[in-house]
Scaffold this motif. Structure first.
Motif, PDB file in Angstrom:
ATOM      1  N   TYR A  32       1.151  -1.350   0.185  1.00  0.00           N
ATOM      2  CA  TYR A  32       0.225   0.443  -0.405  1.00  0.00           C
ATOM      3  C   TYR A  32       0.865   1.292  -0.297  1.00  0.00           C
ATOM      4  N   LEU A  33       1.262   1.527   0.759  1.00  0.00           N
ATOM      5  CA  LEU A  33       3.472   2.394   0.916  1.00  0.00           C
ATOM      6  C   LEU A  33       3.877   1.977  -0.751  1.00  0.00           C
ATOM      7  N   MET A  34       4.025   1.869  -1.397  1.00  0.00           N
ATOM      8  CA  MET A  34       4.537   1.807  -2.439  1.00  0.00           C
ATOM      9  C   MET A  34       3.494   2.578  -3.772  1.00  0.00           C
ATOM     10  N   ILE A  35       2.145   1.773  -3.797  1.00  0.00           N
ATOM     11  CA  ILE A  35       1.084   2.047  -4.932  1.00  0.00           C
ATOM     12  C   ILE A  35       0.733   3.840  -4.399  1.00  0.00           C
ATOM     13  N   ILE A  36       1.123   3.876  -2.234  1.00  0.00           N
ATOM     14  CA  ILE A  36       0.711   5.649  -2.284  1.00  0.00           C
ATOM     15  C   ILE A  36       1.821   6.582  -2.845  1.00  0.00           C
ATOM     16  N   ALA A  37       2.827   5.990  -2.608  1.00  0.00           N
ATOM     17  CA  ALA A  37       4.735   6.679  -2.685  1.00  0.00           C
ATOM     18  C   ALA A  37       4.092   6.857  -4.917  1.00  0.00           C
ATOM     19  N   ALA A  38       4.151   5.773  -5.017  1.00  0.00           N
ATOM     20  CA  ALA A  38       4.038   6.342  -6.963  1.00  0.00           C
ATOM     21  C   ALA A  38       3.479   6.802  -7.501  1.00  0.00           C
ATOM     22  N   PHE A  39       1.878   6.996  -6.745  1.00  0.00           N
ATOM     23  CA  PHE A  39       0.627   7.709  -7.406  1.00  0.00           C
ATOM     24  C   PHE A  39       1.134   9.248  -7.159  1.00  0.00           C
ATOM     25  N   THR A  40       1.668   9.362  -5.528  1.00  0.00           N
ATOM     26  CA  THR A  40       2.132  10.862  -5.165  1.00  0.00           C
ATOM     27  C   THR A  40       3.422  11.328  -5.825  1.00  0.00           C
ATOM     28  N   PHE A  41       4.307  10.272  -6.636  1.00  0.00           N
ATOM     29  CA  PHE A  41       5.719  10.940  -7.549  1.00  0.00           C
ATOM     30  C   PHE A  41       4.826  10.994  -8.348  1.00  0.00           C
ATOM     31  N   PHE A  42       3.907  10.751  -9.168  1.00  0.00           N
ATOM     32  CA  PHE A  42       3.326  10.543 -10.683  1.00  0.00           C
ATOM     33  C   PHE A  42       2.544  12.497 -10.800  1.00  0.00           C
ATOM     34  N   TYR A  43       1.720  12.321  -9.348  1.00  0.00           N
ATOM     35  CA  TYR A  43       1.241  13.747  -8.816  1.00  0.00           C
ATOM     36  C   TYR A  43       2.182  14.768  -8.821  1.00  0.00           C
ATOM     37  N   MET A  44       3.270  14.732  -8.642  1.00  0.00           N
ATOM     38  CA  MET A  44       4.154  15.680  -8.143  1.00  0.00           C
ATOM     39  C   MET A  44       5.399  15.897  -9.692  1.00  0.00           C
ATOM     40  N   PHE A  45       5.228  14.954 -10.257  1.00  0.00           N
ATOM     41  CA  PHE A  45       5.896  15.429 -11.508  1.00  0.00           C
ATOM     42  C   PHE A  45       5.916  15.952 -12.981  1.00  0.00           C
ATOM     43  N   ILE A  46       4.331  15.004 -13.033  1.00  0.00           N
ATOM     44  CA  ILE A  46       4.131  15.075 -14.575  1.00  0.00           C
ATOM     45  C   ILE A  46       3.518  16.286 -15.004  1.00  0.00           C
ATOM     46  N   PRO A  47       3.281  17.072 -14.206  1.00  0.00           N
ATOM     47  CA  PRO A  47       2.081  17.913 -14.057  1.00  0.00           C
ATOM     48  C   PRO A  47       2.886  19.591 -14.900  1.00  0.00           C
TER      49      PRO A  47
END
Length: 473
Positions: free
Chosen positions: A209-224
Motif C-alpha cells: 500500500y505504501l508503494m502504491i501511495i508513493a508511486a501515485f504521489t510521485f506521478f502527481y508531483m512530477f508529471i504536471p
C-alpha cells in the motif's frame, strides 16, 4: 451558467448556513465539496474520455517503455524477472489472468534486444516510450488548467531520466528496505521486544500500500508542468491508493470471478485482453481522479459548484489586469518582494487560470517580466510613471490579435462600425490615457475618482501625450 451534478446538493453544500454548523460538521461539508466537484468532473465525461485514450496509448507503448526503463537494470546485474513482483501486484485484481499477462509482457521485454536495433530503432523505441508519458502530461495539464507543456528538450531530459534512473532507485529502495527488515539487529530486537515483531509484520503487510501511495504521489508531483505541493500530491496519493485497492478488490471479486460464465462465454480467447483493457481503464481513471483531487487541494478557489473552467470575459480580464498592475506597482514602490501568480490568486481571490492569462497578456505587451525564480515572480518591465491605464487595458484587449481570413475578394466594410470603434478608443484614451500605473498603485480612497473626473488631473505625461497623438491621428 454551467450545469452542475445536482442543484439541490450543490445549494446545500455551498449555502451560508454552513458557517453556523459545529466545527466537525463544517469539516465534513468541506470534504464533501471536494468529492462533489471531482464527481461533477467525472459526470461531464472529459476524464473518462481521456482515460480511454490513455488505454489505447498504453497498449502501443507499454512494452517499449518498460524495455527502455529496465534496460538499465541489466547493466547493474538485475534481470527483467525482478519486474515480475511489481507487475503481479498491479495485475493482482485479474487473478490467474494477471499472472498470464505478466508472463507475456516480461517475455516481450526479454525479446527486445536494444543492442541490435541500430540508431534508428533505438530512437524509435525511446520516442514510443516517451510518447506515453507525453500523453499523460497533456492530460494532467488539462486537469491543472495549464496551457503550456514542457519543451521538447525538457521532455527528453525529464522523461528520459525518470525512465532510466527511476527503476534503479525503486529496486534499490526495495532491496534496502528488505535488507533492513531482515537484518541481524532487527531480528535480535524482535526476539527481546515483542512490539518490534508486531511493527515489522505491520510494515511488511503495509509495504504494498505504501508503494502504491508513493508511486501515485510521485506521478502527481512530477508529471504536471507546474510546481505541485507535497501536501496536494500526498493527499491525492492516499486517495488514489485507497481507490486502487478498493476498486481492485471489487474488480477481482465481481468481474474476474464471473468471467468464466460471462466474458469467456462471449469473447472466448480474447477475454484476457478484454479484462486487461478494462482494468487498465479503471487504473487510468483512478490516476486522473487523483490528479483532479491534487489540483483542487492546491487550488481551493476552484471548489465551486459551477464555473470551474477559469474562463473570464473581457471586462473581468481588464479589471483583473488593473488589479495586478496596481498590486505590483504598490509593492514595487514600497520596496517589497514581488509576487508569484499563486500569490496573486490568494491576494485577489480569483482562479489561477485567469491570473495566468492576464499575466501572459501583460508580459507580451512588455509591461511586466518574470524573474529567474521558480515559480517566477513578476517585476515591472517599463517605468510605471509613464505606463498609462489605457496601455494596461489595451494589453488585455489586443492579446491574440485579430484573425485574418484570406479571401481573393477583399471583405466589404460594415458602415458605421469603424466610427464606433474609433469613438470608443477616443473616450477610453481621454479617460485613462492621463492616469499612470503609479497613480493607481499609490492612490488612496477617492483620489482616482478625482483623476477620472478631471478635478485633480495632473499634467499629461509622455504616456498621455502618446495616447492623445494616437487618437488625433
Amino acid at each position: 451558467m454551467d450545469k452542475t451534478l445536482n442543484r439541490f446538493i450543490a445549494d446545500y453544500l455551498w449555502s451560508e448556513k454552513i458557517s453556523d454548523m459545529p466545527l466537525w460538521k463544517r469539516y465534513l461539508v468541506h470534504v464533501a465539496r471536494y468529492a462533489y466537484v471531482v464527481l461533477d468532473d467525472l459526470a461531464k465525461g472529459e476524464l473518462t474520455l481521456r482515460a480511454m485514450s490513455l488505454v489505447y496509448t498504453t497498449l502501443l507503448s507499454l512494452v517499449p517503455m518498460l524495455a527502455v526503463s529496465f534496460s538499465v537494470l541489466k547493466a547493474f546485474g538485475m534481470h527483467n524477472k525482478q519486474l515480475e513482483p511489481i507487475m503481479l501486484q498491479f495485475l493482482a485484481p485479474m487473478g490467474e489472468q494477471g499472472i498470464e499477462i505478466t508472463a507475456k509482457i516480461i517475455g516481450f521485454i526479454d525479446n527486445v534486444k536494444i543492442g541490435v536495433l541500430g540508431t534508428f530503432g533505438i530512437a524509435l523505441l525511446f520516442y514510443t516510450a516517451i510518447s506515453l508519458i507525453q500523453k499523460i502530461e497533456t492530460t494532467f495539464n488539462y486537469i491543472w488548467r495549464l496551457e503550456e507543456a514542457r519543451s521538447l528538450g525538457r521532455r527528453f531530459a525529464d522523461y528520459g531520466s525518470v525512465m532510466l534512473i527511476g527503476p534503479l532507485l525503486v529496486f534499490s529502495a526495495i532491496g534496502l528496505s528488505a535488507s533492513v527488515l531482515s537484518g541481524s539487529v532487527v531480528k535480535s530486537a524482535s526476539e527481546h521486544l515483542p512490539f518490534v515483531e508486531v511493527l515489522i509484520s505491520s510494515l511488511t503487510a503495509a509495504a504494498p500500500y505504501l508503494m502504491i501511495i508513493a508511486a501515485f504521489t510521485f506521478f502527481y508531483m512530477f508529471i504536471p508542468n507546474t510546481r505541485v505541493t507535497f501536501r496536494a500530491g500526498m493527499i491525492a496519493g492516499v486517495v488514489s491508493g485507497v481507490l486502487f485497492q478498493s476498486l481492485g478488490w471489487g474488480f477481482g471479486s465481481v468481474v474476474v470471478s464471473a468471467s468464466d460464465s460471462g466474458t469467456y462465454a462471449i469473447y472466448s480467447g480474447f477475454a484476457i485482453m478484454i479484462l486487461f483493457m478494462m482494468w487498465m481503464y479503471i487504473s487510468w481513471l483512478i490516476l486522473l481522479v487523483g490528479s483532479s483531487v491534487a489540483f483542487y487541494v492546491q487550488h481551493p478557489e476552484y471548489v465551486v459548484p459551477t464555473r470551474r473552467s477559469g474562463d473570464m470575459n473581457i471586462d473581468q480580464q481588464e479589471e483583473l489586469a488593473l488589479q495586478v498592475m496596481a498590486v505590483l506597482g504598490r509593492r514595487y514602490y514600497e520596496g517589497r518582494r514581488p509576487m508569484t501568480a499563486g500569490e496573486y490568486v490568494i491576494r485577489l481571490r480569483v482562479q489561477i487560470q485567469g491570473v495566468m492569462r492576464v499575466i501572459k497578456s501583460l508580459t507580451h505587451a512588455g509591461l511586466i517580466t518574470p524573474n529567474g525564480d521558480d515559480p517566477p515572480r513578476y517585476l515591472p518591465n517599463a517605468p510605471l510613471e509613464t505606463v498609462s491605464l489605457k496601455q494596461v487595458v489595451d494589453a488585455v484587449r489586443s492579446e491574440g490579435g485579430r484573425l485574418r481570413v484570406g479571401f481573393k475578394v477583399p471583405r466589404r466594410k460594415v458602415p458605421g462600425v469603424a466610427e464606433v470603434s474609433a469613438h470608443i478608443d477616443k473616450v477610453m484614451a481621454d479617460a485613462l490615457g492621463h492616469i499612470t500605473v503609479k497613480d493607481l498603485a499609490l492612490s488612496e480612497d477617492g483620489s482616482v475618482s478625482e483623476l477620472l473626473t478631471g478635478s485633480n488631473r495632473p499634467p499629461v505625461g509622455e504616456a498621455g501625450k502618446a495616447e492623445s497623438a494616437k487618437t488625433a491621428e
